[in-house]
Design a protein around this motif. Sequence first.
Motif, PDB file in Angstrom:
ATOM      1  N   THR A  34     -62.703   4.597  11.688  1.00  0.00           N
ATOM      2  CA  THR A  34     -63.316   3.774  12.423  1.00  0.00           C
ATOM      3  C   THR A  34     -62.680   2.516  12.198  1.00  0.00           C
ATOM      4  OG1 THR A  34     -65.401   5.161  12.290  1.00  0.00           O
ATOM      5  CG2 THR A  34     -65.595   2.963  12.982  1.00  0.00           C
ATOM      6  N   LYS A  35     -62.283   1.919  13.537  1.00  0.00           N
ATOM      7  CA  LYS A  35     -61.880   0.635  13.417  1.00  0.00           C
ATOM      8  C   LYS A  35     -62.824  -0.377  14.096  1.00  0.00           C
ATOM      9  CE  LYS A  35     -58.128  -0.669  12.610  1.00  0.00           C
ATOM     10  NZ  LYS A  35     -57.381  -0.882  11.338  1.00  0.00           N
ATOM     11  N   ASN A  36     -62.836  -1.517  13.407  1.00  0.00           N
ATOM     12  CA  ASN A  36     -63.766  -2.487  13.998  1.00  0.00           C
ATOM     13  C   ASN A  36     -62.894  -3.443  15.141  1.00  0.00           C
ATOM     14  OD1 ASN A  36     -65.695  -1.909  12.496  1.00  0.00           O
ATOM     15  ND2 ASN A  36     -64.991  -2.881  10.931  1.00  0.00           N
ATOM     16  N   LYS A  37     -63.524  -3.671  15.985  1.00  0.00           N
ATOM     17  CA  LYS A  37     -63.016  -4.671  17.177  1.00  0.00           C
ATOM     18  C   LYS A  37     -63.526  -6.098  16.939  1.00  0.00           C
ATOM     19  CE  LYS A  37     -62.281  -2.978  21.439  1.00  0.00           C
ATOM     20  NZ  LYS A  37     -62.782  -2.611  22.724  1.00  0.00           N
ATOM     21  N   THR A  38     -62.644  -7.072  17.189  1.00  0.00           N
ATOM     22  CA  THR A  38     -63.173  -8.578  17.108  1.00  0.00           C
ATOM     23  C   THR A  38     -64.367  -8.797  17.736  1.00  0.00           C
ATOM     24  OG1 THR A  38     -61.566  -9.398  18.783  1.00  0.00           O
ATOM     25  CG2 THR A  38     -60.932  -9.377  16.382  1.00  0.00           C
ATOM     26  N   GLY A  40     -66.785  -6.915  18.005  1.00  0.00           N
ATOM     27  CA  GLY A  40     -68.250  -6.507  17.417  1.00  0.00           C
ATOM     28  C   GLY A  40     -68.262  -4.916  17.341  1.00  0.00           C
ATOM     29  N   GLY A  41     -67.293  -4.399  18.428  1.00  0.00           N
ATOM     30  CA  GLY A  41     -67.551  -2.760  18.597  1.00  0.00           C
ATOM     31  C   GLY A  41     -66.824  -2.025  17.715  1.00  0.00           C
ATOM     32  N   GLN A  42     -67.100  -0.757  17.706  1.00  0.00           N
ATOM     33  CA  GLN A  42     -66.224  -0.043  16.943  1.00  0.00           C
ATOM     34  C   GLN A  42     -65.617   1.139  17.768  1.00  0.00           C
ATOM     35  OE1 GLN A  42     -68.875   1.466  13.969  1.00  0.00           O
ATOM     36  NE2 GLN A  42     -68.519  -0.082  12.462  1.00  0.00           N
ATOM     37  N   GLN A  44     -63.280   5.140  17.388  1.00  0.00           N
ATOM     38  CA  GLN A  44     -62.788   6.010  16.319  1.00  0.00           C
ATOM     39  C   GLN A  44     -61.274   6.146  17.234  1.00  0.00           C
ATOM     40  OE1 GLN A  44     -65.323   6.313  14.255  1.00  0.00           O
ATOM     41  NE2 GLN A  44     -64.560   8.591  13.788  1.00  0.00           N
ATOM     42  N   SER A  54     -54.615  -5.371  14.720  1.00  0.00           N
ATOM     43  CA  SER A  54     -55.640  -5.633  15.299  1.00  0.00           C
ATOM     44  C   SER A  54     -55.871  -6.252  16.781  1.00  0.00           C
ATOM     45  CB  SER A  54     -56.768  -6.862  14.629  1.00  0.00           C
ATOM     46  OG  SER A  54     -55.768  -8.161  14.496  1.00  0.00           O
ATOM     47  N   ASP A  58     -57.752  -4.459  19.791  1.00  0.00           N
ATOM     48  CA  ASP A  58     -58.461  -5.057  20.894  1.00  0.00           C
ATOM     49  C   ASP A  58     -57.963  -4.763  22.239  1.00  0.00           C
ATOM     50  OD1 ASP A  58     -60.086  -6.176  18.855  1.00  0.00           O
ATOM     51  OD2 ASP A  58     -58.918  -7.988  18.639  1.00  0.00           O
TER      52      ASP A  58
END
Length: 61
Positions: A34-38, A40-42, A44, A54, A58
Amino acid sequence: MSKPHRGRALWKMPSRGRGTCPVCSAARIKLLYTKNKTDGGQIQVCKRCAKASSDRIDAVN
């Protein structure tokens, strides 16, 4: 001795945890990270893209 429960968590996931990576577009690959986007979304991603910058994460819609 064998390991009877190895990978058992994957069996409960849809498509056994496999799909198309949104970053590199690799098909039929395990999406376990799981990677977090700037914003606020995630998302897979696959093992190769788990270490992606990042900016590249994004760029995914």
